[in-house]
Design a protein around this motif. Structure first.
Motif, PDB file in Angstrom:
ATOM      1  N   ASP A 280      -5.779  -5.616   9.649  1.00 19.73           N
ATOM      2  CA  ASP A 280      -6.212  -4.417   8.928  1.00 19.73           C
ATOM      3  C   ASP A 280      -7.111  -4.795   7.755  1.00 19.73           C
ATOM      4  N   PRO A 281      -8.306  -4.218   7.653  1.00 16.38           N
ATOM      5  CA  PRO A 281      -9.180  -4.508   6.518  1.00 16.38           C
ATOM      6  C   PRO A 281      -8.575  -3.989   5.215  1.00 16.38           C
ATOM      7  N   VAL A 282      -8.674  -4.778   4.168  1.00 21.73           N
ATOM      8  CA  VAL A 282      -8.159  -4.402   2.855  1.00 21.73           C
ATOM      9  C   VAL A 282      -9.338  -3.995   1.976  1.00 21.73           C
ATOM     10  N   THR A 283      -9.312  -2.767   1.486  1.00 21.13           N
ATOM     11  CA  THR A 283     -10.409  -2.231   0.684  1.00 21.13           C
ATOM     12  C   THR A 283     -10.360  -2.743  -0.739  1.00 21.13           C
ATOM     13  N   LEU A 284      -9.174  -2.755  -1.338  1.00 24.74           N
ATOM     14  CA  LEU A 284      -9.077  -3.130  -2.749  1.00 24.74           C
ATOM     15  C   LEU A 284      -7.634  -3.400  -3.139  1.00 24.74           C
ATOM     16  N   VAL A 285      -7.497  -4.070  -4.281  1.00 22.64           N
ATOM     17  CA  VAL A 285      -6.205  -4.286  -4.930  1.00 22.64           C
ATOM     18  C   VAL A 285      -6.359  -3.883  -6.390  1.00 22.64           C
ATOM     19  N   SER A 286      -5.472  -3.035  -6.876  1.00 17.79           N
ATOM     20  CA  SER A 286      -5.433  -2.665  -8.293  1.00 17.79           C
ATOM     21  C   SER A 286      -4.087  -3.071  -8.874  1.00 17.79           C
ATOM     22  N   VAL A 287      -4.082  -3.481 -10.139  1.00 20.90           N
ATOM     23  CA  VAL A 287      -2.837  -3.876 -10.802  1.00 20.90           C
ATOM     24  C   VAL A 287      -2.421  -2.775 -11.754  1.00 20.90           C
ATOM     25  N   GLY A 288      -1.229  -2.206 -11.503  1.00 23.44           N
ATOM     26  CA  GLY A 288      -0.703  -1.142 -12.339  1.00 23.44           C
ATOM     27  C   GLY A 288       0.423  -1.642 -13.213  1.00 23.44           C
ATOM     28  N   VAL A 289       0.621  -0.977 -14.352  1.00 26.56           N
ATOM     29  CA  VAL A 289       1.642  -1.428 -15.295  1.00 26.56           C
ATOM     30  C   VAL A 289       2.199  -0.234 -16.061  1.00 26.56           C
ATOM     31  N   ARG A 290       3.494  -0.250 -16.267  1.00 28.28           N
ATOM     32  CA  ARG A 290       4.173   0.724 -17.112  1.00 28.28           C
ATOM     33  C   ARG A 290       4.521   0.011 -18.404  1.00 28.28           C
ATOM     34  N   LEU A 291       3.965   0.462 -19.507  1.00 29.88           N
ATOM     35  CA  LEU A 291       4.019  -0.314 -20.740  1.00 29.88           C
ATOM     36  C   LEU A 291       4.380   0.569 -21.930  1.00 29.88           C
ATOM     37  N   GLY A 292       4.616  -0.077 -23.062  1.00 30.88           N
ATOM     38  CA  GLY A 292       4.929   0.676 -24.264  1.00 30.88           C
ATOM     39  C   GLY A 292       5.231  -0.220 -25.441  1.00 30.88           C
ATOM     40  N   SER A 293       5.693   0.423 -26.516  1.00 29.77           N
ATOM     41  CA  SER A 293       6.048  -0.292 -27.726  1.00 29.77           C
ATOM     42  C   SER A 293       7.166   0.486 -28.413  1.00 29.77           C
ATOM     43  N   SER A 376       7.779  -2.276 -18.455  1.00 27.82           N
ATOM     44  CA  SER A 376       8.919  -1.838 -17.658  1.00 27.82           C
ATOM     45  C   SER A 376       8.695  -2.014 -16.163  1.00 27.82           C
ATOM     46  N   ALA A 377       7.434  -2.011 -15.722  1.00 26.04           N
ATOM     47  CA  ALA A 377       7.147  -2.187 -14.295  1.00 26.04           C
ATOM     48  C   ALA A 377       5.714  -2.679 -14.129  1.00 26.04           C
ATOM     49  N   VAL A 378       5.503  -3.476 -13.097  1.00 29.83           N
ATOM     50  CA  VAL A 378       4.159  -3.914 -12.723  1.00 29.83           C
ATOM     51  C   VAL A 378       4.087  -3.906 -11.203  1.00 29.83           C
ATOM     52  N   TRP A 379       2.953  -3.504 -10.654  1.00 33.90           N
ATOM     53  CA  TRP A 379       2.809  -3.410  -9.200  1.00 33.90           C
ATOM     54  C   TRP A 379       1.364  -3.630  -8.801  1.00 33.90           C
ATOM     55  N   ALA A 380       1.175  -3.977  -7.540  1.00 33.68           N
ATOM     56  CA  ALA A 380      -0.163  -4.071  -6.962  1.00 33.68           C
ATOM     57  C   ALA A 380      -0.358  -2.895  -6.025  1.00 33.68           C
ATOM     58  N   LEU A 381      -1.305  -2.032  -6.355  1.00 36.29           N
ATOM     59  CA  LEU A 381      -1.704  -0.969  -5.437  1.00 36.29           C
ATOM     60  C   LEU A 381      -2.696  -1.567  -4.456  1.00 36.29           C
ATOM     61  N   VAL A 382      -2.421  -1.436  -3.173  1.00 39.60           N
ATOM     62  CA  VAL A 382      -3.298  -1.963  -2.131  1.00 39.60           C
ATOM     63  C   VAL A 382      -3.775  -0.804  -1.266  1.00 39.60           C
ATOM     64  N   GLU A 383      -5.097  -0.704  -1.093  1.00 42.06           N
ATOM     65  CA  GLU A 383      -5.633   0.250  -0.119  1.00 42.06           C
ATOM     66  C   GLU A 383      -6.183  -0.533   1.056  1.00 42.06           C
ATOM     67  N   TYR A 384      -5.746  -0.145   2.243  1.00 45.46           N
ATOM     68  CA  TYR A 384      -6.210  -0.811   3.457  1.00 45.46           C
ATOM     69  C   TYR A 384      -6.580   0.238   4.487  1.00 45.46           C
ATOM     70  N   VAL A 385      -7.270  -0.174   5.534  1.00 46.55           N
ATOM     71  CA  VAL A 385      -7.688   0.737   6.597  1.00 46.55           C
ATOM     72  C   VAL A 385      -6.856   0.421   7.831  1.00 46.55           C
ATOM     73  N   SER A 386      -5.982   1.340   8.177  1.00 43.47           N
ATOM     74  CA  SER A 386      -5.129   1.123   9.337  1.00 43.47           C
ATOM     75  C   SER A 386      -5.782   1.716  10.572  1.00 43.47           C
ATOM     76  N   PRO A 387      -5.600   1.086  11.737  1.00 43.57           N
ATOM     77  CA  PRO A 387      -6.173   1.651  12.958  1.00 43.57           C
ATOM     78  C   PRO A 387      -5.556   3.004  13.244  1.00 43.57           C
ATOM     79  N   PRO A 388      -6.335   3.951  13.761  1.00 39.65           N
ATOM     80  CA  PRO A 388      -5.807   5.290  13.984  1.00 39.65           C
ATOM     81  C   PRO A 388      -4.675   5.341  15.002  1.00 39.65           C
ATOM     82  N   GLN A 389      -4.603   4.352  15.869  1.00 40.42           N
ATOM     83  CA  GLN A 389      -3.613   4.437  16.942  1.00 40.42           C
ATOM     84  C   GLN A 389      -3.288   3.033  17.427  1.00 40.42           C
ATOM     85  N   ARG A 390      -2.080   2.849  17.887  1.00 40.99           N
ATOM     86  CA  ARG A 390      -1.701   1.592  18.516  1.00 40.99           C
ATOM     87  C   ARG A 390      -1.055   1.889  19.868  1.00 40.99           C
TER      88      ARG A 390
END
Length: 427
Positions: A280-293, A376-390
């Motif tokens: 599956d082709p991967v379009t992008l990776v974004s790094v998300g974070v829940r933060l504070g003080s 409090s949390a960190v994650w990688a958002l990944v967008e990929y292109v999945s085949p329409p059917q298997r």
């Protein structure tokens, strides 16, 4: 910037300032649904009993620009009256609307001029996902009908090309029931907004499935020494930031250390388990974070991404965490992902499922300050292109899954699949 924002509802919370800025609940609160969704684990269900019910997110303070939008739409029940379900505009003013009609068709609408634009599409089927995309070209000047190009696409096909009142400074989108919509029951998933800057994702977002990979193990650094919740020990810092829905003060890592080297890095959960196929082709990776003080005193961090252990590191711009509480991505608007990487920083080539499995995400205190910085949390958002059917193919002894479409680099093309008959021949 190119990709301004991506949202797959994978944090599984409708709380304002968690995955988007505001939640409108006049006609009922939108809900997270983990039964009807695309890839990933969740979608947003909008089924108002009366009045409006939608989410809103801010991208800029008001900039004249061209933006391209995507959301996936699943209609479970039609509205009793035509209802705007997606809006493009600025605070309190959304001229560019996509409207769902009572027969299941879509039509563009100029909400400033209070008029529909062009003809409606053919009715959409109930119980089926559709990729809906829009292209809105804002222009400078006094609000005037018929000056901004506004286009609508369904599953990549242009279905309406109209002219709309300008925004004179795009800043926000809304999605859901933007007006009273009794009887309507819709699901939204995998939202995306692009602009025209940069060299990647500068047009329509195109097909995409969104998943989150959570922190799953010790990475190259474990420097945040103040810990609440999780498993004891710096090597277990990942246990405090790995939950799907950030739990804020229940578990987090923090630091008050001066200097600019205090860092946490983490391995991530399995992309295979998340549903990403080997090819599956991967379009992008974004790094998300829940933060504070613990106060609004100046405090900041940067988020981090690397393709492998001890690898080349990409870091975000300095991100304010100066909030007495918790925010997502940063302490002030616009709250957008600090890192979006279209290629692996280690190789400068496209991400693959294999390289996703080796990557590390994290954060670093980038300014020497004694104020409290919490994550409090960190994650990688990944967008990929999945085949329409298997499809499954019989090898003679077992069934094997194989794609019936092949990725050319820009589109999926149907391939020929042979199956073995009971007589032992291939057809």
């Amino acid at each position: 910037m190119a990709r301004m924002w991506t949202c797959g509802f994978e944090l599984q919370s409708v709380t304002a300032l968690m995955e988007w800025q505001d939640t409108n609940t006049v006609g009922g609160t939108p809900s997270i649904n983990t039964t009807i969704h695309r890839g990933g684990a969740a979608s947003l269900r909008v089924t108002p009993t009366a009045g409006t019910s939608y989410i809103e997110h801010q991208f800029t303070s008001g900039v004249v620009m061209r933006t391209m939008h995507r959301f996936y739409l699943y209609i479970a029940a039609l509205p009793a009256a035509d209802c705007n379900i997606y809006g493009i505009g600025q605070s309190g003013y959304f001229p560019g609307m996509i409207r769902l009609r009572t027969d299941g068709s879509l039509i563009l609408r100029d909400d400033q001029a209070a008029t529909n634009l062009g003809s409606a599409t053919s009715p959409l089927n109930l119980g089926q996902w559709y990729r809906i995309e829009a292209d809105f070209n804002d222009v400078t000047g006094t609000l005037t009908a018929g000056v901004s190009a506004f286009k609508l696409y369904i599953d990549g096909t242009l279905v309406s090309d109209q002219m709309c009142t300008n925004i004179n400074g795009f800043s926000r989108i809304r999605a859901g029931a933007l007006q009273s919509a009794n009887s309507m029951d819709i699901y939204l998933d995998d939202l995306a907004v692009n602009d025209t800057t940069g060299s990647v994702q500068t047009g329509l977002p195109g097909p995409g499935t969104v998943v989150h990979l959570q922190a799953a193990g010790q990475g190259d650094n474990n420097g945040f020494a103040t810990v609440v919740g999780g498993t004891a020990g710096a090597a277990n810092n990942w246990t405090r930031v790995s939950e799907v829905t950030p739990n804020d003060a229940t578990s987090y890592n923090a630091t008050t250390a001066t200097g600019t080297t205090t860092t946490d890095d983490f391995t991530v959960s399995s992309p295979t388990t998340a549903g990403i196929g080997a090819s599956d082709p991967v379009t992008l990776v974004s790094v998300g974070v829940r933060l504070g003080s613990t106060a609004t005193t100046t405090a900041s961090i940067v988020t981090r991404l690397k393709g492998q252990a001890s690898g080349t590191t990409t870091e975000s711009a300095s991100t304010s965490v100066a909030v007495n509480g918790w925010q997502t991505h940063k302490a002030a608007v616009p709250r957008l992902y600090g890192i979006t990487a279209y290629t692996n920083p280690q190789t400068s080539t496209a991400w693959t499922r294999t390289s996703l499995a080796s990557m590390q995400i994290g954060y670093r205190s980038n300014v020497s300050q004694a104020t409290t910085r919490r994550v409090s949390a960190v994650w990688a958002l990944v967008e990929y292109v999945s085949p329409p059917q298997r499809a499954k193919v019989w090898t003679g002894s077992v069934w094997k899954v194989c794609p019936v479409k092949v990725w050319t680099g820009s589109v999926w093309k149907t391939s020929v699949v042979k199956s073995r008959t009971s007589g032992g021949t291939w057809e």
